[in-house]
Design a protein around this motif. Structure first.
Motif, PDB file in Angstrom:
ATOM      1  N   ILE A  32       0.856  -1.187   0.000  1.00  0.00           N
ATOM      2  CA  ILE A  32       0.000   0.000   0.000  1.00  0.00           C
ATOM      3  C   ILE A  32       0.889   1.232   0.000  1.00  0.00           C
ATOM      4  N   ASN A  33       0.474   2.236  -0.737  1.00  0.00           N
ATOM      5  CA  ASN A  33       1.233   3.479  -0.856  1.00  0.00           C
ATOM      6  C   ASN A  33       1.473   4.095   0.527  1.00  0.00           C
ATOM      7  N   GLU A  34       2.674   4.613   0.759  1.00  0.00           N
ATOM      8  CA  GLU A  34       3.029   5.174   2.066  1.00  0.00           C
ATOM      9  C   GLU A  34       2.251   6.444   2.407  1.00  0.00           C
ATOM     10  N   SER A  35       1.667   7.099   1.435  1.00  0.00           N
ATOM     11  CA  SER A  35       0.891   8.306   1.710  1.00  0.00           C
ATOM     12  C   SER A  35      -0.575   7.983   2.020  1.00  0.00           C
ATOM     13  N   SER A  36      -0.934   6.719   2.019  1.00  0.00           N
ATOM     14  CA  SER A  36      -2.308   6.317   2.305  1.00  0.00           C
ATOM     15  C   SER A  36      -2.640   6.553   3.775  1.00  0.00           C
ATOM     16  N   PHE A  37      -3.912   6.853   4.059  1.00  0.00           N
ATOM     17  CA  PHE A  37      -4.341   7.109   5.437  1.00  0.00           C
ATOM     18  C   PHE A  37      -4.265   5.845   6.291  1.00  0.00           C
ATOM     19  N   ILE A  38      -4.254   4.689   5.681  1.00  0.00           N
ATOM     20  CA  ILE A  38      -4.197   3.429   6.426  1.00  0.00           C
ATOM     21  C   ILE A  38      -2.854   3.290   7.143  1.00  0.00           C
ATOM     22  N   GLN A  39      -1.809   3.871   6.585  1.00  0.00           N
ATOM     23  CA  GLN A  39      -0.474   3.768   7.165  1.00  0.00           C
ATOM     24  C   GLN A  39      -0.391   4.378   8.563  1.00  0.00           C
ATOM     25  N   GLN A  40      -1.257   5.322   8.896  1.00  0.00           N
ATOM     26  CA  GLN A  40      -1.189   5.986  10.194  1.00  0.00           C
ATOM     27  C   GLN A  40      -1.636   5.076  11.335  1.00  0.00           C
ATOM     28  N   PHE A  41      -2.318   3.973  11.041  1.00  0.00           N
ATOM     29  CA  PHE A  41      -2.796   3.067  12.070  1.00  0.00           C
ATOM     30  C   PHE A  41      -1.766   2.009  12.459  1.00  0.00           C
ATOM     31  N   PHE A  42      -0.616   1.996  11.797  1.00  0.00           N
ATOM     32  CA  PHE A  42       0.387   0.968  12.025  1.00  0.00           C
ATOM     33  C   PHE A  42       1.721   1.585  12.405  1.00  0.00           C
TER      34      PHE A  42
END
Length: 85
Positions: A32-42
């Motif tokens: 998943i792209n590093e700028s995705s909002f999902i990255q903030q949960f990990f």
């Protein structure tokens, strides 16, 4: 539902959540792209190795302490039995 069953169900849910979180973190997140909002949960990916290693070391430490305490108690019991005979 008895208390022990509810605790068991809670432990199953927690273990399932941890397994799902870790699996997504390790197997899906790198794609998943590093700028995705999902990255903030990990957490950062290097913790994917450090945290399980730390947990493994701590659990080994606690098992070692437990075994040591049991061995010391058994030795003290045997000494007190020999003195009473």
């Amino acid at each position: 539902m008895a208390l022990d069953k509810s605790i068991g169900v809670g432990m199953i849910f927690i273990a399932s959540f941890v397994f799902l979180y870790y699996s997504i973190w390790v197997f899906i997140l790198p794609f998943i792209n590093e700028s995705s909002f999902i990255q903030q949960f990990f957490l950062p990916r290097d913790y994917a190795i450090k945290l399980p290693l730390l947990l493994l070391l701590l659990s080994g430490l606690f098992v070692g302490i437990f075994v040591g305490k049991v061995l010391i108690k058994n030795q003290q019991k045997q000494k007190s039995k020999k003195k009473s005979q």
